[in-house]
Design a protein around this motif. Sequence first.
Motif, short mmCIF file in Angstrom:
data_model
loop_
_atom_site.label_atom_id
_atom_site.label_comp_id
_atom_site.label_asym_id
_atom_site.label_seq_id
_atom_site.Cartn_x
_atom_site.Cartn_y
_atom_site.Cartn_z
N UNK A 44 57.13 60.36 -6.49
CA UNK A 44 55.72 59.83 -5.79
C UNK A 44 55.48 58.34 -5.65
N UNK A 45 54.75 57.83 -4.98
CA UNK A 45 54.44 56.43 -4.73
C UNK A 45 53.68 56.14 -5.91
N UNK A 46 54.07 54.67 -6.40
CA UNK A 46 53.41 54.50 -7.70
C UNK A 46 52.97 52.87 -7.58
N UNK A 47 51.71 52.58 -8.05
CA UNK A 47 51.23 51.30 -7.97
C UNK A 47 52.37 50.14 -8.88
N UNK A 48 52.35 48.92 -8.18
CA UNK A 48 53.34 48.02 -8.95
C UNK A 48 52.56 46.81 -9.21
N UNK A 49 51.85 46.30 -8.25
CA UNK A 49 50.73 45.03 -8.76
C UNK A 49 49.84 44.72 -7.89
N UNK A 50 48.68 44.03 -8.24
CA UNK A 50 47.55 43.86 -7.23
C UNK A 50 46.92 42.51 -7.80
N UNK A 51 46.17 41.79 -6.90
CA UNK A 51 45.74 40.56 -6.98
C UNK A 51 44.18 40.63 -6.44
N UNK A 62 53.17 48.75 -16.17
CA UNK A 62 53.59 48.38 -17.37
C UNK A 62 55.51 48.16 -16.94
N UNK A 63 55.82 48.81 -16.01
CA UNK A 63 57.23 48.92 -16.01
C UNK A 63 57.85 47.59 -15.12
#
Length: 122
Positions: A44-51, A62-63
């Motif tokens: 599935x799509x997963x969150x990586x980063x945000x600003x 965390x990954x």
Amino acid sequence: QVQLVESGGGLVQAGGSLRLSCAASGRTFSNYAMGWFRQAPGKEREFVAAITLSDDRTYYADSVKGRFTISRDNAKNTVFLQMNSLKPEDTAVYYCVAGTSVYRVGVTPDYWGQGTQVTVSS
């Protein structure tokens, strides 16, 4: 509407680096929090980063914490994802996203780019 176009993906060896860019057009870029998701084959799509919109607070999965850095240039309507110490498990299609808040970016983004492939060989 906000249009998002990613670039910078490619093939890299484990331990290497890539820098993804996302050019935004349409509505005022500085009104949106920005981020990145990824989707690996069969997952599935997963969150990586945000600003955040204005004070550049950043959030990471965390990954990728400590290896990836998200940044934005409001003058150029562009958001970046600097990826260092890449691992084979980072292989995925990376999507640029935008939302009216950083919370929304991390959960249900309002806008998505088409994605750019990142492949990390072992």
